[in-house]
Design an enzyme around this catalytic site. Structure first.
Site, PDB file in Angstrom:
ATOM      1  N   TRP A  67       0.825  -1.255  -0.080  1.00  0.00           N
ATOM      2  CA  TRP A  67       0.012   0.163   0.027  1.00  0.00           C
ATOM      3  C   TRP A  67       0.762   1.716   0.019  1.00  0.00           C
ATOM      4  O   TRP A  67       1.541   1.359   1.106  1.00  0.00           O
ATOM      5  CB  TRP A  67      -1.032  -0.278   1.176  1.00  0.00           C
ATOM      6  CG  TRP A  67      -1.840   1.379   1.608  1.00  0.00           C
ATOM      7  CD1 TRP A  67      -2.453   1.438   0.551  1.00  0.00           C
ATOM      8  CD2 TRP A  67      -1.746   2.210   2.730  1.00  0.00           C
ATOM      9  NE1 TRP A  67      -3.372   2.784   0.903  1.00  0.00           N
ATOM     10  CE2 TRP A  67      -3.083   2.900   2.418  1.00  0.00           C
ATOM     11  CE3 TRP A  67      -1.495   1.882   4.065  1.00  0.00           C
ATOM     12  CZ2 TRP A  67      -3.634   3.083   3.489  1.00  0.00           C
ATOM     13  CZ3 TRP A  67      -1.612   2.546   5.161  1.00  0.00           C
ATOM     14  CH2 TRP A  67      -3.277   3.507   4.924  1.00  0.00           C
ATOM     15  N   ASP A  73      -0.540  -5.943   9.374  1.00  0.00           N
ATOM     16  CA  ASP A  73      -1.806  -4.904   9.237  1.00  0.00           C
ATOM     17  C   ASP A  73      -2.684  -5.934   8.642  1.00  0.00           C
ATOM     18  O   ASP A  73      -3.143  -6.338   7.588  1.00  0.00           O
ATOM     19  CB  ASP A  73      -0.967  -4.140   8.024  1.00  0.00           C
ATOM     20  CG  ASP A  73      -2.208  -2.962   7.583  1.00  0.00           C
ATOM     21  OD1 ASP A  73      -3.131  -2.958   8.063  1.00  0.00           O
ATOM     22  OD2 ASP A  73      -1.732  -1.898   6.257  1.00  0.00           O
ATOM     23  N   LYS A 114     -13.184  -0.772   6.013  1.00  0.00           N
ATOM     24  CA  LYS A 114     -13.407  -1.370   5.260  1.00  0.00           C
ATOM     25  C   LYS A 114     -14.856  -2.444   5.344  1.00  0.00           C
ATOM     26  O   LYS A 114     -16.287  -2.733   4.850  1.00  0.00           O
ATOM     27  CB  LYS A 114     -12.607  -2.088   4.356  1.00  0.00           C
ATOM     28  CG  LYS A 114     -11.245  -1.978   4.239  1.00  0.00           C
ATOM     29  CD  LYS A 114     -11.389  -0.195   3.272  1.00  0.00           C
ATOM     30  CE  LYS A 114     -10.426  -0.013   4.342  1.00  0.00           C
ATOM     31  NZ  LYS A 114      -9.364   1.180   3.028  1.00  0.00           N
TER      32      LYS A 114
HETATM   33  C1  LMR Z   1      -6.579   2.089  -0.709  1.00  0.00           C
HETATM   34  O1  LMR Z   1      -5.809   1.432  -0.506  1.00  0.00           O
HETATM   35  O2  LMR Z   1      -7.798   2.820  -1.248  1.00  0.00           O
HETATM   36  C2  LMR Z   1      -7.283   2.191   0.383  1.00  0.00           C
HETATM   37  O3  LMR Z   1      -6.556   1.800   1.477  1.00  0.00           O
HETATM   38  C3  LMR Z   1      -8.180   3.919   0.506  1.00  0.00           C
HETATM   39  C4  LMR Z   1      -6.508   4.296   1.343  1.00  0.00           C
HETATM   40  O4  LMR Z   1      -6.532   5.213   2.371  1.00  0.00           O
HETATM   41  O5  LMR Z   1      -5.335   4.512   0.760  1.00  0.00           O
END
Ligand code: LMR
Length: 391
Positions: free
Chosen positions: A127, A207, A242
């Site tokens: 992420w 996470d 989510k």
């Molecule tokens: C995403 O990766 O789309 C979600 O986790 C929202 C975010 O905060 O990035």
């Protein structure tokens, strides 16, 4: 003084929300930011949350401060869902509320830093905000490959970094529904990962932002529980954004497992101090609504049913992608067995741009798509557009 600041690019993923909203084409498809969507493209409030909010309106008699740890009723009520039957590991796990999963990751990394962690290993890709948080906390990051070209997780890569790490280093892993790839470790992989953590003393930070969106609430916790059962200490960053659909209410929790229950007060005195200096106290509303659900059997059932419908719909989309076989040069078959909201398309930034400009299909520049943005009404368009730009 302010003239010394230099222009920063907007967060690319969040910028997509605006770009998409400004596009007037009626058949546009939003595969950008990670929110669940129904077959009609909506992100409704869960019925269980609506009911809990009504109860809060009726029953809540004060909005006075709760303290940096937030709503401990919420934090404790979640624990059996995350950690299983012995939810506190004999009193060795405790937690506190955070602003979303991001707040929890931030706290985990800042606390590891404060405890002398020298480096955090992180899968590539991950992420994007993980890297931004680490940079802001100013902790060293090392990358390992998360996945292989065949769409499976690279177990050897993660085992190598865990084994080489040692007690001053941490490895950040996604519990399930890996963001951005959707490629999770298998249960056998997790068994090996847990054993490697136990053997090396490397510190796990897990996470867990999508529990219940992959295979099920219990199934998605397999790896996390396995690792925690094998090691003396760990951090878990949790998000309800989510799996309760409370994105903008920012509902998360940070948990620490200590060697000994007697170590928890010192750990949380530090976590509280970090929270106090960052956000002081977490937003209450969403966490309180989750607490109201979790104390009521009928609401728990309603919530779990809604979560199951979401999961099933995403599995249907994935199965339809798998049975479509290919789209141009893209092999769609591996997506069927991957998990959660996300999948990575092997497309270039230029092709992502082409999909957006010529076909009104919006996705992250990395090629990450939000699978929940697809449904039986737009899947054909998506597949032919993908074929057109990659074929
Ligand atoms: C995403 O990766 O789309 C979600 O986790 C929202 C975010 O905060 O990035």
């Amino acid at each position: 003084m302010l003239e010394r600041l230099t222009q920063q690019p907007p967060d690319a993923l969040l910028a997509l929300i605006k770009l998409y909203n400004d596009d007037a084409r009626p058949d546009k498809i939003d595969l950008g930011v990670g929110v669940y969507r129904t077959g009609q493209g909506d992100t409704p409030v869960f019925a269980a949350i609506k009911r809990a909010e009504q109860i809060l309106v009726d029953e809540q008699d004060t909005k006075a401060y709760l303290g940096p740890e937030g709503d401990m009723g919420f934090v404790n009520a979640l624990m059996p869902y995350i950690f299983g039957e012995d939810a506190t590991m004999g009193g060795r796990i405790s937690g506190m509320q955070t602003p979303g999963g991001t707040g929890a990751v931030r706290l985990a990394v800042a606390l590891a830093n404060r405890a002398g962690c020298t480096r955090v290993h992180m899968g590539k890709p991950s992420w994007p905000n993980h890297a931004q948080i680490m940079a802001d906390v100013d902790i060293e990051v090392a990358l390992f490959d998360h996945a292989r070209a065949d769409g499976t997780a690279d177990l050897d890569a993660v085992l190598a970094v865990i084994k080489a790490g040692g007690p001053d280093e941490a490895v950040l892993l996604h519990a399930s529904c890996h963001n951005p790839t959707g490629i999770d470790y298998s249960n056998d992989d997790w068994d090996a990962i847990a054993a490697a953590f136990a053997e090396s003393g490397t510190f796990p930070i897990i996470d867990c932002a999508y529990q219940g969106l992959g295979q099920g609430m219990e199934e998605d916790a397999y790896g996390l529980r396995k690792v925690l059962a094998a090691v003396p200490e760990a951090f878990v960053a949790y998000s309800c954004d989510k799996n309760f659909g409370v994105y903008r209410d920012r509902v998360g929790a940070f948990y620490a497992m200590a060697k000994d229950a007697a170590d928890l007060p010192v750990i949380f005195s530090n976590a509280n101090a970090l929270a106090r200096a960052s956000w002081s106290m977490p937003p209450d509303h969403g966490g309180a609504a989750v607490r109201v659900i979790l104390r009521d059997e009928a609401l728990v059932k309603l919530w779990l049913d809604e979560l199951e419908q979401m999961r099933d719909r995403m599995r249907q989309v994935r199965a339809a992608m798998e049975s479509a076989g290919t789209a141009g040069s893209v092999d769609l078959r591996p997506y069927g067995s991957q998990n959660g909201l996300f999948a990575m398309l092997p497309v270039s930034p230029e092709q992502v741009k082409q999909l957006r400009e010529e076909h009104a299909i919006y996705m992250a520049g990395s090629g990450r798509i939000n699978v929940a943005g697809l449904h039986m009404g737009n899947l054909d368009k998506f597949i032919s557009a993908l074929a057109a730009v990659t074929g």
